[in-house]
Design an enzyme around this catalytic site. Sequence first.
Site, mmCIF file in Angstrom:
data_model
loop_
_atom_site.group_PDB
_atom_site.id
_atom_site.type_symbol
_atom_site.label_atom_id
_atom_site.label_comp_id
_atom_site.label_asym_id
_atom_site.label_seq_id
_atom_site.Cartn_x
_atom_site.Cartn_y
_atom_site.Cartn_z
ATOM 1 N N ASP A 66 -11.949 -9.469 4.633
ATOM 2 C CA ASP A 66 -13.191 -9.557 3.848
ATOM 3 C C ASP A 66 -13.678 -11.006 3.807
ATOM 4 O OD1 ASP A 66 -13.148 -6.806 3.123
ATOM 5 O OD2 ASP A 66 -13.985 -7.296 1.149
ATOM 6 N N LYS A 98 3.950 -15.307 3.261
ATOM 7 C CA LYS A 98 4.198 -16.116 2.059
ATOM 8 C C LYS A 98 5.707 -16.344 1.998
ATOM 9 C CE LYS A 98 2.856 -18.094 -1.790
ATOM 10 N NZ LYS A 98 2.025 -19.317 -1.820
ATOM 11 N N TYR A 117 0.816 -1.211 0.000
ATOM 12 C CA TYR A 117 0.000 0.000 0.000
ATOM 13 C C TYR A 117 0.854 1.267 0.000
ATOM 14 C CZ TYR A 117 -4.528 -2.181 0.924
ATOM 15 O OH TYR A 117 -5.692 -2.898 0.825
ATOM 16 N N ASP A 138 -6.128 -7.246 4.397
ATOM 17 C CA ASP A 138 -7.261 -6.676 3.668
ATOM 18 C C ASP A 138 -8.094 -7.807 3.075
ATOM 19 O OD1 ASP A 138 -8.830 -4.645 2.405
ATOM 20 O OD2 ASP A 138 -7.791 -5.104 0.528
ATOM 21 N N ASP A 168 -2.056 -18.488 1.415
ATOM 22 C CA ASP A 168 -2.977 -19.259 0.570
ATOM 23 C C ASP A 168 -3.662 -20.367 1.393
ATOM 24 O OD1 ASP A 168 -0.495 -20.489 0.788
ATOM 25 O OD2 ASP A 168 -0.406 -21.180 -1.290
HETATM 26 C C1 IPM Z 1 -10.377 -1.582 3.871
HETATM 27 C C2 IPM Z 1 -10.570 -1.002 2.495
HETATM 28 C C3 IPM Z 1 -9.431 -0.049 2.185
HETATM 29 C C4 IPM Z 1 -8.151 -0.852 2.209
HETATM 30 C C5 IPM Z 1 -9.580 0.725 0.861
HETATM 31 C C6 IPM Z 1 -10.866 1.480 0.785
HETATM 32 C C7 IPM Z 1 -8.405 1.644 0.619
HETATM 33 O O1 IPM Z 1 -10.689 -2.005 1.552
HETATM 34 O O2 IPM Z 1 -10.278 -0.811 4.828
HETATM 35 O O3 IPM Z 1 -10.329 -2.803 4.012
HETATM 36 O O4 IPM Z 1 -7.811 -1.504 1.208
HETATM 37 O O5 IPM Z 1 -7.463 -0.818 3.227
HETATM 38 MN MN MN Z 2 -10.765 -4.037 2.422
#
Ligand code: IPM
Ligand code: MN
Length: 327
Positions: A249, A189, A141, A245, A221
Amino acid sequence: MELKILITAGDGIGPEVTREAVAVLEEVARLGGHTLALDYKRIGGVAIVQDGTPLPDDTLKAALDSSAVLLGAVGGNEFNSLAPDRRPEAGLLKIRAELGGFANLRPAFAFQELAVNSPLRPEVIDGADILFVRELLGGLYFGTPREWDKNTGRAWNTMVYTKDEVARVARIAFQLAQKRRKKLTSVDKANVLEVSQLWRATVTEVAKEFPDVSLDHQYVDAMAMHLMNQPRNYDVVLTENLFGDILSDESAVITGSLGMLPSATIGGKVNLYEPVHGSAPDIAGKGLANPLGAILTGALILRHSGGLETEAAAIETAVRKVLKDGF
Ligand code: IPM
Ligand code: MN
């Protein structure tokens, strides 16, 4: 006590879910005899449109002057063609960097009441309770060089970490594990990436300071699979920025809805609080967005910035009750 909170509601469903979180915070503060000093500033796409930049100076100044920042969400389809450093997301990355919090805590747990929403069988997810600690200021990032060279048709980003950056986030993860089930899983990894070898070696070294916490290492993975077939095996999961990240999710599947997940970023000058979900422009303004992630994020503000554990827990209990009994 008085808590000074800056609200940066942002884009899409950000304003509507943040409004609900603020209503809950205000009521809980009132009942507990605490005062909230709230301020509102722009960030993300709405700031690009109105101020010409995704993070206006007065937003950053107000953020640095608060005891906590609550962010809604940033992003929108109309910005998709912009370069990464001009998009709404750039405002979020900049405020993260300026506030300096490097440990992003993302709890993910199975809500029994939402089990029906999860494609995973109840016997797989029942009791799952994971705390992701995502490193938030390093890796791909923020690493340089980064560029898309349109002439040569090549693009590159840099995944870079220093030993100190790994050690400081690892220490926070171990400390949190000490207060939970004393188990830490570090994700990397290391079979392919040097940066992951540094990560693994550093985490292993830091582990010596925490002999009461058991440490294991998983490749990212394999971890993606284990999270789905044995989520109950995990307590604290430590990851670098991008892996965290992605896996956070994925862990929404355990909870039953991405709209349920809160986060708190600690370790810097001012803590930053954001639900894990995005701006969901497709459902914005329709009264469909789930505000519980933002409301639970409010609970984290009370816990981590206000030291108000009872009040934080009361919000979490209320959320469970609402899920159980209906609205
Ligand atoms: C999160 C989001 C952010 C990230 C984006 C919006 C920049 O996906 O907070 O998980 O990738 O960190
Ligand atoms: Mn995210």
